[in-house]
Design an enzyme around this catalytic site. Structure first.
Site, PDB file in Angstrom:
ATOM      1  N   VAL A 160     -23.404  44.318  -3.918  1.00 60.10           N
ATOM      2  CA  VAL A 160     -22.128  45.042  -3.921  1.00 60.10           C
ATOM      3  C   VAL A 160     -22.159  46.214  -4.901  1.00 60.10           C
ATOM      4  O   VAL A 160     -21.133  46.714  -5.326  1.00 60.10           O
ATOM      5  CB  VAL A 160     -20.931  44.113  -4.244  1.00 60.10           C
ATOM      6  CG1 VAL A 160     -20.657  43.191  -3.075  1.00 60.10           C
ATOM      7  CG2 VAL A 160     -21.161  43.321  -5.512  1.00 60.10           C
ATOM      8  N   CYS A 161     -23.351  46.641  -5.260  1.00 62.10           N
ATOM      9  CA  CYS A 161     -23.485  47.785  -6.165  1.00 62.10           C
ATOM     10  C   CYS A 161     -23.920  49.004  -5.363  1.00 62.10           C
ATOM     11  O   CYS A 161     -24.860  48.928  -4.573  1.00 62.10           O
ATOM     12  CB  CYS A 161     -24.514  47.493  -7.252  1.00 62.10           C
ATOM     13  SG  CYS A 161     -24.451  48.718  -8.562  1.00 62.10           S
TER      14      CYS A 161
END
Length: 328
Positions: A175-176
């Site tokens: 999720v980066c």
């Protein structure tokens, strides 16, 4: 120079087996020591709001696992340390580098946590070096983890400032989106970055981000990690703090990055995104499966303990681990 090293990531590496010396994988010892404490697994759930809250932290500590509480409930940190110490459990918290954090660290003298993680996206920074020095001055017995970084220079500087361990990984997480938003990061070559940094390190390295399978834990140890921080594989459990959302009759849990608008509550300097993960079972089931898979890995390494994974040979076969598996 980096360009002299082969560049690869987790899916490009396969470890090569050695003769097995144990009768059963259950004989393999997965425990690791970090600072003055020994933990059941060389794995720590990411210090993110959708991965753990105080209850999950307590469950992990009681079970003999390492944890790092996130830093997004600032006022709750001192009561949390007390809650853990009152039960005879270790306290492990996160701090940032803003000015008020200096006063906060000084307030901890009366009841110092065993571990403090300085947690910022770009950890090779004067602000981090200054905070390491402050913590070491105020709380000399506290184990300081500093990050995140992606170069040997950064590892050396943070170690020299007094960090007891460094956290390696710039944006490889699920999720980066740092690599997309900024053009910088270790996404796609996190395992090679870990190897590069570990060669320069004199103290433990925590690999952070990019873990997609349990086999990646063994690979991280092979390339120099003492501990592996994992986000998405720990998200979405029954105990996880993320919201449960129903879509077409199926249960999902939200999982978002620490610099996302969902976490910040505002759309500024966003380097994280939100995803929905199918709801999983209990956290303990995943921890047990990780332990069994790591025991199997140790047996394939011809070893008896985690450190034996550091000596196995490996082969680089680009993108090979899903070969022959049409489901991926």
């Amino acid at each position: 120079m980096l360009n002299e090293f082969p560049i690869f990531d987790y899916e490009d590496i396969q470890l090569i087996p050695n003769k097995c010396v144990i009768k059963s994988r259950a004989e393999a010892d997965t425990s690791v020591t970090l600072g003055n404490h020994t933990f059941k697994l060389p794995v720590v759930p990411a210090n993110m709001q959708t991965i753990l809250d105080e209850n999950v932290a307590e469950q992990l500590a009681k079970g003999g696992y390492f944890y790092i509480m996130h830093r997004f409930d600032e006022a709750g940190r001192i009561p949390f340390i007390k809650r853990m110490h009152d039960q005879g459990l270790i306290a492990s918290i996160s701090v940032g580098v803003k000015d008020y954090e200096y006063d906060f660290v000084s307030q901890l003298k009366a009841d110092a946590p065993e571990y403090i993680t300085i947690d910022i996206a770009h950890g090779h920074a004067d602000s981090v070096i200054s905070m390491i020095q402050h913590i070491k001055k105020e709380l000399p017995d506290t184990f300081v983890i500093a990050g995140n970084v992606g170069t040997p220079e950064a590892v050396r500087e943070l170690e020299n400032a007094g960090a007891d361990a460094t956290k390696v990984g710039i944006g490889p997480g699920k999720v980066c989106i740092t690599k997309v938003k900024t053009g910088f990061g270790t996404g796609g070559w996190q395992l090679a970055a870990l190897r590069w940094c570990a060669k320069a390190a004199r103290k433990p390295i925590i690999a952070d981000g990019g873990i997609r399978t349990h086999g990646d834990i063994a690979k991280s140890i092979r390339f120099g990690a003492s501990m592996i921080m994992i986000g998405s594989l720990f998200a979405g459990h029954i105990e996880s703090p993320g919201k449960t959302i129903e879509v077409d009759g199926e249960q999902f849990k939200e999982y978002y990055g620490s610099a996302s608008q969902y976490q910040k509550g505002a759309y500024k300097n966003v380097e994280g995104k939100r995803i929905l993960l199918p709801a999983k079972g209990h956290l303990q089931d995943t921890l047990t499966e990780m332990e069994q898979d790591l025991q199997s890995a140790i047996s394939y390494a011809g070893g008896r303990q985690v450190a034996d994974l550091k000596h196995v040979d490996y082969v680089i076969v680009k993108n090979s681990i899903w070969n022959g598996d049409a489901s991926h």
